[in-house]
Design an enzyme around this catalytic site. Structure first.
Site, PDB file in Angstrom:
ATOM      1  N   ARG A  60      78.657 -63.580  60.171  1.00  0.00           N
ATOM      2  CA  ARG A  60      78.672 -62.240  59.589  1.00  0.00           C
ATOM      3  C   ARG A  60      80.107 -61.744  59.392  1.00  0.00           C
ATOM      4  NH1 ARG A  60      77.733 -58.855  62.756  1.00  0.00           N
ATOM      5  NH2 ARG A  60      77.587 -60.055  64.692  1.00  0.00           N
ATOM      6  N   LYS A 200      70.370 -59.003  59.132  1.00  0.00           N
ATOM      7  CA  LYS A 200      70.971 -57.954  59.937  1.00  0.00           C
ATOM      8  C   LYS A 200      71.049 -56.617  59.189  1.00  0.00           C
ATOM      9  CE  LYS A 200      71.587 -60.154  63.774  1.00  0.00           C
ATOM     10  NZ  LYS A 200      70.718 -59.828  64.951  1.00  0.00           N
ATOM     11  N   HIS A 219      68.069 -55.001  70.266  1.00  0.00           N
ATOM     12  CA  HIS A 219      68.563 -56.344  69.981  1.00  0.00           C
ATOM     13  C   HIS A 219      68.221 -57.198  71.191  1.00  0.00           C
ATOM     14  CE1 HIS A 219      72.173 -59.215  69.219  1.00  0.00           C
ATOM     15  NE2 HIS A 219      71.102 -59.629  68.585  1.00  0.00           N
ATOM     16  N   SER A 239      75.387 -63.095  72.009  1.00  0.00           N
ATOM     17  CA  SER A 239      75.336 -64.513  71.674  1.00  0.00           C
ATOM     18  C   SER A 239      75.891 -65.358  72.819  1.00  0.00           C
ATOM     19  CB  SER A 239      76.142 -64.761  70.399  1.00  0.00           C
ATOM     20  OG  SER A 239      76.123 -66.118  70.046  1.00  0.00           O
ATOM     21  N   LYS A 243      69.593 -65.634  75.499  1.00  0.00           N
ATOM     22  CA  LYS A 243      68.494 -64.752  75.077  1.00  0.00           C
ATOM     23  C   LYS A 243      67.317 -65.538  74.482  1.00  0.00           C
ATOM     24  CE  LYS A 243      69.845 -61.893  71.927  1.00  0.00           C
ATOM     25  NZ  LYS A 243      69.283 -62.325  70.629  1.00  0.00           N
ATOM     26  N   THR A 244      67.612 -66.450  73.564  1.00  0.00           N
ATOM     27  CA  THR A 244      66.552 -67.237  72.931  1.00  0.00           C
ATOM     28  C   THR A 244      65.981 -68.253  73.899  1.00  0.00           C
ATOM     29  OG1 THR A 244      67.504 -66.955  70.728  1.00  0.00           O
ATOM     30  CG2 THR A 244      66.016 -68.801  71.027  1.00  0.00           C
ATOM     31  N   ASP A 258      64.689 -61.953  68.763  1.00  0.00           N
ATOM     32  CA  ASP A 258      65.956 -61.279  68.460  1.00  0.00           C
ATOM     33  C   ASP A 258      65.874 -59.765  68.285  1.00  0.00           C
ATOM     34  OD1 ASP A 258      68.758 -61.566  68.039  1.00  0.00           O
ATOM     35  OD2 ASP A 258      68.456 -61.313  65.897  1.00  0.00           O
ATOM     36  N   ARG A 324      73.040 -72.987  62.634  1.00  0.00           N
ATOM     37  CA  ARG A 324      71.754 -72.385  62.986  1.00  0.00           C
ATOM     38  C   ARG A 324      70.594 -73.000  62.216  1.00  0.00           C
ATOM     39  NH1 ARG A 324      71.803 -67.176  65.539  1.00  0.00           N
ATOM     40  NH2 ARG A 324      73.919 -66.425  65.932  1.00  0.00           N
TER      41      ARG A 324
END
Length: 532
Positions: A60, A200, A219, A239, A243-244, A258, A324
């Site tokens: 991003r 996003k 988030h 990141s 989290k995932t 997410d 990704r």
């Protein structure tokens, strides 16, 4: 030429977008892959995955994201965190982008943001690249085909990578631009092929809209106990904090990885897909995510692969460490059919502490939870960026500052109120270093983290004895099944306890210095948590 499923009364022409080449409405995955291949936008990978690189931008561009300062939002936007764009600049940008689009082919996807229909928004995404259409169709929620006959968008996103902005004329920072106009219900993206900007931008929309309805946008990832949506857990984290990975527990049902909302009815996913990092992805540790990389329609971004066999190299980060894969949620076998859960019973805040100070898990009071939520702490490690020779703190408020249009305390107060109303238990989980800082200590054992999370979620951890942490004041368990007791007391894992004390004092001061910006806006109980 117009092709595909479309509401005949809601074409691009009705939105002032005219004189285009061919316009493809709501193509499904096979057609999008076919067109993208024909256009030379990427290659077909194993199992029908689509392999693509995103050029100059492999992530991003937060510094190029702007909000138009219209009267309706002027007093609501967190301007210290969001770049301002003038109304005149946006109007010029819009005019010039529409002119640039003339004669070119475009791909339209009419989609939904939000699994709860009471709080969802209808979004039209207009893309110059067919694979961007495939990406956003994967990431947002796909309405039933017959609904498209009456579809009218609440907001429209136009993404035109070949368009270059003019900073002087368009009141922006560079040739790359992401401009959000809440009054016109329009987002314009130009000068970048990175597909994550599409996703996003919708998240940022919901982050602005939902708080006015008393809904907490988050988030975070989320899951619930199998067969029991009441037992829901959410996982906040920046990141690299897990989290995932940690939410993808095969013993629980995955709601999403997410972005979620917390309404008066419970938790709901914003998305219809997942966008997982693939660097060092291991089939043993994460078999289902790994399997998606060779499934039809999965978008593989910025990965090195064998030109003949199309075999992916999960260890080669020469293009970017931010490689990704984007895949639909139903590619994960334990994913929820509804993407809905109950009110969070447990709230997990993940941090990767490269200083080696924080315990592997700690229980937070509601005030402490707001303190750590507003802090949004993780750490960079030596070698990740030029000039970084020792761990450096990263504070991203609400665990997602780049996507927060409103001031942080708006989200913090919502979280605090919902914790109080629904009685959620809050935990801070450190997936970073133990036994010393990065370079001296070692990474927190994933088996210990999983064991502690399991005990937190099943309630057994709340029944053990706790000690008060001398540095941050939160409660730390003194024992847990399957976890060495020494691991629960970070100072004992260091060879030099005096060095640990110095490092801990340094980190506490970093927290305090960062938090000074919020002191004028928070309640006394949170201030007490901030000063210990």
């Amino acid at each position: 030429m117009t092709t595909g499923r479309v509401n005949p009364s809601f074409k691009l022409e009705d939105q002032g977008i005219t004189e285009l080449g061919s316009v493809y409405y709501n193509l499904m995955e096979p057609a999008l892959v076919e067109v993208a291949l024909k256009n030379g936008e990427g290659e077909l990978g194993n199992g029908g995955a689509f392999l693509v690189t995103t050029g100059k931008f492999t992530g991003r561009s937060p510094n190029d994201k702007h909000v138009v300062k219209t009267p309706d939002v002027a007093d609501k936007i967190w301007w210290e965190n969001n770049r301002e764009m003038s109304i005149e600049g946006f109007d010029a940008l819009h005019t010039d982008m529409l002119q640039h689009m003339k004669g070119r082919d475009y791909y339209v996807q009419d989609l939904v943001g939000g699994a709860d229909p009471a709080h969802s928004i209808d979004v039209r995404v207009v893309t110059e690249l067919a694979w961007h259409g495939l990406f956003i169709r994967t990431m947002l929620r796909r309405p039933e085909r017959d609904i498209l006959d009456d579809f009218v968008a609440d907001f429209t996103v136009i993404n035109c990578p070949s368009f270059q902005a003019d900073p002087a004329r368009h009141n922006c920072r560079s040739e790359t631009v992401i401009a959000m106009n809440f009054e016109k219900k329009l987002i314009l993206i130009g000068g970048t092929e990175y597909a994550g900007e599409n996703k996003k931008s919708v998240f940022s929309l919901l982050n602005y809209l939902l708080p006015e309805k008393g809904i907490m946008p988050m988030h975070c990832s989320a899951n619930h106990a199998k067969g029991n949506p009441v037992d829901t857990a959410v996982f906040f984290g920046l990141s690299g904090t897990g989290k995932t990975t940690l939410s993808a527990d095969p013993a629980r049902t995955l709601i999403g990885d997410d972005e979620h909302g917390w309404s008066d009815k419970g938790t709901f996913n914003f998305e219809g897909g997942c966008y997982a990092k693939t660097i060092n992805l291991n089939p043993g540790a994460e078999p289902e995510i790994y399997a998606t990389t060779s499934k039809f329609g999965t978008v593989i971004e910025n990965m090195i692969y064998d030109l003949e066999t199309k075999e992916l190299d999960f260890d080669d980060d020469s293009l970017t460490a931010n490689m990704r894969c984007a895949y639909p949620l139903h590619y994960i076998s334990n994913a929820s059919d509804t993407a809905l859960g109950g009110h969070p019973k447990n709230i997990i805040m993940l941090t990767c502490d490269a200083f080696g100070v924080l315990p592997p898990i700690a229980r937070l009071t509601p005030a402490q939870a707001m303190y750590h939520f507003l802090s949004g702490f993780t750490a960079k490690v030596a070698g990740t960026e030029r000039g970084v020779t020792e761990p450096q703190p990263t504070f991203s408020t609400c665990f997602g500052a780049p996507f927060m249009p409103r001031r942080p305390e708006v989200y913090g107060n919502l979280l605090k109120e919902k914790i109080a109303e629904h009685g959620a238990t809050c935990w801070l989980v450190n997936t970073g270093w133990t036994g010393g800082a990065y370079g001296t200590g070692s990474r927190m054992p994933i088996r210990a983290t999983r064991a502690l999370l399991t005990a937190a979620l099943d309630g057994s951890l709340s029944k053990v004895d706790f000690r008060k942490d001398a540095n941050f004041g939160f409660d730390v368990p003194v024992e847990a099944n399957g976890v060495a007791e020494v691991l629960l007391n970070p100072s004992r894992t260091w060879d030099d306890t005096a060095a640990y004390d110095r490092q801990a004092a340094k980190l506490v001061q970093m927290f305090a210095d960062n938090f000074k910006q919020y002191l004028p806006y928070i309640d006394d109980d949170v201030k007490a948590a901030a000063i210990g």
